[in-house]
Design a protein around this motif. Structure first.
Motif, PDB file in Angstrom:
ATOM      1  N   GLU A   6      29.096  72.715  27.000  1.00 33.79           N
ATOM      2  CA  GLU A   6      29.811  73.066  28.223  1.00 33.79           C
ATOM      3  C   GLU A   6      28.906  73.806  29.194  1.00 33.79           C
ATOM      4  O   GLU A   6      28.967  73.587  30.416  1.00 33.79           O
ATOM      5  N   ASP A   7      28.060  74.677  28.646  1.00 34.41           N
ATOM      6  CA  ASP A   7      27.112  75.414  29.475  1.00 34.41           C
ATOM      7  C   ASP A   7      26.149  74.448  30.164  1.00 34.41           C
ATOM      8  O   ASP A   7      25.850  74.576  31.359  1.00 34.41           O
ATOM      9  N   TYR A   8      25.665  73.457  29.401  1.00 33.64           N
ATOM     10  CA  TYR A   8      24.775  72.427  29.966  1.00 33.64           C
ATOM     11  C   TYR A   8      25.469  71.660  31.090  1.00 33.64           C
ATOM     12  O   TYR A   8      24.903  71.437  32.161  1.00 33.64           O
ATOM     13  N   LEU A   9      26.710  71.244  30.851  1.00 36.74           N
ATOM     14  CA  LEU A   9      27.448  70.466  31.854  1.00 36.74           C
ATOM     15  C   LEU A   9      27.670  71.272  33.134  1.00 36.74           C
ATOM     16  O   LEU A   9      27.610  70.728  34.246  1.00 36.74           O
ATOM     17  N   ASN A  10      27.922  72.577  32.969  1.00 35.97           N
ATOM     18  CA  ASN A  10      28.106  73.437  34.141  1.00 35.97           C
ATOM     19  C   ASN A  10      26.823  73.529  34.965  1.00 35.97           C
ATOM     20  O   ASN A  10      26.849  73.474  36.203  1.00 35.97           O
ATOM     21  N   GLN A  11      25.690  73.688  34.268  1.00 33.03           N
ATOM     22  CA  GLN A  11      24.409  73.750  34.966  1.00 33.03           C
ATOM     23  C   GLN A  11      24.106  72.434  35.676  1.00 33.03           C
ATOM     24  O   GLN A  11      23.615  72.399  36.814  1.00 33.03           O
ATOM     25  N   ARG A  12      24.420  71.328  34.995  1.00 34.61           N
ATOM     26  CA  ARG A  12      24.153  70.005  35.573  1.00 34.61           C
ATOM     27  C   ARG A  12      25.027  69.765  36.806  1.00 34.61           C
ATOM     28  O   ARG A  12      24.582  69.249  37.831  1.00 34.61           O
ATOM     29  N   GLU A  13      26.291  70.151  36.704  1.00 39.72           N
ATOM     30  CA  GLU A  13      27.212  69.955  37.820  1.00 39.72           C
ATOM     31  C   GLU A  13      26.756  70.751  39.040  1.00 39.72           C
ATOM     32  O   GLU A  13      26.853  70.281  40.180  1.00 39.72           O
ATOM     33  N   ALA A  14      26.240  71.961  38.797  1.00 36.12           N
ATOM     34  CA  ALA A  14      25.763  72.790  39.904  1.00 36.12           C
ATOM     35  C   ALA A  14      24.598  72.117  40.633  1.00 36.12           C
ATOM     36  O   ALA A  14      24.533  72.117  41.864  1.00 36.12           O
ATOM     37  N   LEU A  15      23.678  71.518  39.866  1.00 31.58           N
ATOM     38  CA  LEU A  15      22.539  70.829  40.475  1.00 31.58           C
ATOM     39  C   LEU A  15      22.986  69.589  41.238  1.00 31.58           C
ATOM     40  O   LEU A  15      22.497  69.307  42.339  1.00 31.58           O
ATOM     41  N   VAL A  16      23.923  68.826  40.652  1.00 35.81           N
ATOM     42  CA  VAL A  16      24.426  67.623  41.329  1.00 35.81           C
ATOM     43  C   VAL A  16      25.118  67.998  42.637  1.00 35.81           C
ATOM     44  O   VAL A  16      24.940  67.338  43.665  1.00 35.81           O
ATOM     45  N   ASN A  17      25.920  69.053  42.596  1.00 38.59           N
ATOM     46  CA  ASN A  17      26.591  69.515  43.812  1.00 38.59           C
ATOM     47  C   ASN A  17      25.590  69.950  44.877  1.00 38.59           C
ATOM     48  O   ASN A  17      25.779  69.713  46.079  1.00 38.59           O
ATOM     49  N   LYS A  18      24.506  70.582  44.419  1.00 37.55           N
ATOM     50  CA  LYS A  18      23.462  71.011  45.354  1.00 37.55           C
ATOM     51  C   LYS A  18      22.807  69.791  46.003  1.00 37.55           C
ATOM     52  O   LYS A  18      22.581  69.769  47.222  1.00 37.55           O
ATOM     53  N   ALA A  19      22.523  68.753  45.170  1.00 37.14           N
ATOM     54  CA  ALA A  19      21.928  67.524  45.692  1.00 37.14           C
ATOM     55  C   ALA A  19      22.866  66.837  46.675  1.00 37.14           C
ATOM     56  O   ALA A  19      22.451  66.322  47.711  1.00 37.14           O
ATOM     57  N   GLN A  20      24.163  66.843  46.340  1.00 39.16           N
ATOM     58  CA  GLN A  20      25.153  66.205  47.213  1.00 39.16           C
ATOM     59  C   GLN A  20      25.225  66.921  48.572  1.00 39.16           C
ATOM     60  O   GLN A  20      25.325  66.288  49.629  1.00 39.16           O
ATOM     61  N   LYS A  21      25.182  68.258  48.528  1.00 38.93           N
ATOM     62  CA  LYS A  21      25.245  69.024  49.768  1.00 38.93           C
ATOM     63  C   LYS A  21      24.047  68.723  50.659  1.00 38.93           C
ATOM     64  O   LYS A  21      24.189  68.531  51.876  1.00 38.93           O
ATOM     65  N   LEU A  22      22.858  68.653  50.048  1.00 38.74           N
ATOM     66  CA  LEU A  22      21.648  68.333  50.815  1.00 38.74           C
ATOM     67  C   LEU A  22      21.741  66.933  51.406  1.00 38.74           C
ATOM     68  O   LEU A  22      21.330  66.688  52.542  1.00 38.74           O
ATOM     69  N   HIS A  23      22.291  66.010  50.607  1.00 34.42           N
ATOM     70  CA  HIS A  23      22.471  64.635  51.088  1.00 34.42           C
ATOM     71  C   HIS A  23      23.403  64.607  52.295  1.00 34.42           C
ATOM     72  O   HIS A  23      23.140  63.938  53.293  1.00 34.42           O
ATOM     73  N   ASP A  24      24.509  65.335  52.199  1.00 30.89           N
ATOM     74  CA  ASP A  24      25.484  65.370  53.289  1.00 30.89           C
ATOM     75  C   ASP A  24      24.889  65.980  54.558  1.00 30.89           C
ATOM     76  O   ASP A  24      25.310  65.650  55.670  1.00 30.89           O
ATOM     77  N   GLU A  25      23.936  66.886  54.373  1.00 30.61           N
ATOM     78  CA  GLU A  25      23.299  67.533  55.515  1.00 30.61           C
ATOM     79  C   GLU A  25      22.163  66.692  56.096  1.00 30.61           C
ATOM     80  O   GLU A  25      21.516  67.085  57.060  1.00 30.61           O
ATOM     81  N   GLY A  26      21.933  65.517  55.480  1.00 31.74           N
ATOM     82  CA  GLY A  26      20.866  64.647  55.964  1.00 31.74           C
ATOM     83  C   GLY A  26      19.494  65.008  55.448  1.00 31.74           C
ATOM     84  O   GLY A  26      18.488  64.429  55.872  1.00 31.74           O
ATOM     85  N   LYS A  27      19.412  65.925  54.486  1.00 28.54           N
ATOM     86  CA  LYS A  27      18.124  66.336  53.905  1.00 28.54           C
ATOM     87  C   LYS A  27      17.855  65.482  52.671  1.00 28.54           C
ATOM     88  O   LYS A  27      17.910  65.939  51.534  1.00 28.54           O
ATOM     89  N   TYR A  28      17.552  64.199  52.918  1.00 31.96           N
ATOM     90  CA  TYR A  28      17.486  63.228  51.829  1.00 31.96           C
ATOM     91  C   TYR A  28      16.315  63.473  50.875  1.00 31.96           C
ATOM     92  O   TYR A  28      16.447  63.318  49.662  1.00 31.96           O
ATOM     93  N   GLU A  29      15.161  63.885  51.401  1.00 37.39           N
ATOM     94  CA  GLU A  29      14.013  64.147  50.531  1.00 37.39           C
ATOM     95  C   GLU A  29      14.297  65.338  49.610  1.00 37.39           C
ATOM     96  O   GLU A  29      13.971  65.304  48.424  1.00 37.39           O
ATOM     97  N   ASP A  30      14.891  66.378  50.174  1.00 34.15           N
ATOM     98  CA  ASP A  30      15.237  67.551  49.355  1.00 34.15           C
ATOM     99  C   ASP A  30      16.276  67.178  48.308  1.00 34.15           C
ATOM    100  O   ASP A  30      16.227  67.650  47.161  1.00 34.15           O
ATOM    101  N   SER A  31      17.222  66.307  48.700  1.00 34.57           N
ATOM    102  CA  SER A  31      18.262  65.873  47.759  1.00 34.57           C
ATOM    103  C   SER A  31      17.651  65.112  46.595  1.00 34.57           C
ATOM    104  O   SER A  31      17.990  65.340  45.426  1.00 34.57           O
TER     105      SER A  31
END
Length: 417
Positions: A6-31
């Motif tokens: 569960e701890d692993y899944l929480n960490q993974r979800e946080a990273l995916v959400n971070k990537a999604q936010k960068l994608h939504d902001e148009g920061k595709y390379e950072d995503s």
């Protein structure tokens, strides 16, 4: 690094959400850069899981082991043997014996000790009280996805995440025009408007029934057979979901929850401006360009054209100029069968006759795979058959209709009913 899964899944979800936010902001390379962090996290957890499984196996077996002599022949085929032979199995892959072990479990055959160890190692960290399916081997599953992507390129092209649980996405509606200001002018607030869509997860279940006589096939024959059968059934479900899925049923509807398809959204009254209807044998060139004009400029780069084989070869391929020269150029490149209007034409079996979808599914659609596809089996003695049930959880919805346009034959709706 990890307390538990569960701890692993929480960490993974946080990273995916971070990537999604960068994608939504148009920061595709950072995503995309976050992808390497997610990959490292996955590898670290897999090593953690293997270590935990090996320790548990040692406790359960209660076999005295000389840790200074792990090459002892008496340990051949055990978990300790797997520890001693790291060069045989890369740490970032499942045990090499798992494919055979999985196939033998599906066919009801006896496993070797080595295969039993591999089977338990993979499945011990997947099963819960609510989940008893067997993990499909990576090599088999990658083959299934490859066949699905070839047959249903629309599903292949949509933006995907792998987040456990609900996912809320913002659906863009309108945006104010960007303005430039001089130093003394007060800036106006932007007038962007958004709506939300929640991807809860829809059950994806498909069954392949095999006679006991057919189960006598060799493992080398069984694996491509079941892989092909599952590709056909899972692919049809995913292709239908992303193109024509009906979404969440209303109080008077009698279907179960499905992903919301692109065609379903475009056919709604509020999105009529994104649809071009035609009544001839094929759409005219002007109707094709008119549909292309309906796609917002930001989404044109990366857009493709999707239709089934009947529509491509009977209609699109027959659009000609004033001297009879076809606009369609047959050229099997980049997963397509040709080009028209400078866009790749992709043959997709989920599209109905007379439907031509133009759009950018990677920017305009979001699919989330909540749960990896597992496979379970059930024997029916009287019928002398075995059911192989594939099960997963997937959902999806359109982020913006402005990324798509639909050419639709006027008579096509009547023909479907």
């Amino acid at each position: 690094m990890f307390k538990n899964r569960e701890d692993y899944l929480n960490q993974r979800e946080a990273l995916v959400n971070k990537a999604q936010k960068l994608h939504d902001e148009g920061k595709y390379e950072d995503s995309m850069a976050i992808g390497s962090e997610i990959e490292k996290l996955d590898n670290d957890f897999e090593n953690f899981a293997k270590s935990q499984a090996n320790l548990k196996a040692l406790e359960d077996n209660k076999v005295p082991v000389n840790l200074g002599n792990l090459s002892n022949n008496s340990l051949e085929g055990t978990v300790i043997d797997n520890l001693n032979n790291k060069e045989k199995e890369p740490e970032d892959k499942e045990p090499k014996d798992y494919v055979n072990a999985w196939a033998k479990d599906m066919l009801g055959l006896q496993m070797t000790n080595r295969e039993k160890s591999a089977f338990n190692l993979v499945n011990n960290f997947t099963h819960t009280t609510a989940n008893t399916g067997i993990v499909i081997p990576e090599t088999v599953m990658s083959g299934i996805w490859k066949e699905i992507e070839e047959q249903y390129p629309l599903w292949n092209d949509v933006f995907k995440t792998y987040i456990k649980g609900k996912v809320t996405l913002l659906k863009s509606d309108t945006s104010s025009n960007a303005k430039w200001y001089d130093e003394e002018t007060k800036l106006e607030d932007g007038k962007e408007t958004f709506t939300e869509a929640t991807l809860n997860g829809c059950e994806l279940a498909r069954c392949v029934t095999v006679s006991w006589k057919l189960k006598e096939m060799a493992i080398d024959e069984f694996i491509p057979f079941i892989q092909g059968q599952l590709s056909e059934k899972i692919g049809a479900a995913l292709g239908y979901g992303v193109s024509h899925g009906r979404g969440t049923p209303g109080d008077s509807d009698d279907w179960k929850e499905e992903p919301t398809g692109i065609i379903t959204v475009l056919n709604k009254a509020e999105n009529a401006s994104q649809v071009v209807k035609y009544s001839g044998a094929e759409p005219t060139y002007k109707q094709m360009t008119g549909a292309m004009a309906k796609i917002k400029g930001a989404y044109k780069n990366g857009a493709a054209i999707y239709a089934n084989g009947t529509t491509i070869w009977n209609e699109l391929a027959n659009i000609v100029d004033s001297v009879g020269k076809p606009y369609f150029v047959a050229n099997p490149i980049a997963g397509g069968v040709g080009t028209i209007l400078g866009k790749i034409v992709k043959e997709d079996d989920s599209m109905l006759d007379g439907e031509i979808l133009i759009g950018n599914p990677n920017r305009g659609y979001h699919a989330n795979i909540n749960k990896q596809v597992l496979l379970d089996s059930e024997d029916h003695k009287k019928e002398r058959e075995t059911d192989y049930l594939a099960y997963g959880i997937v959902d999806g919805n359109v982020r913006t209709p402005k990324a798509f346009a639909l050419l639709k034959k006027i008579q096509s709706k009547d023909k479907q009913q």
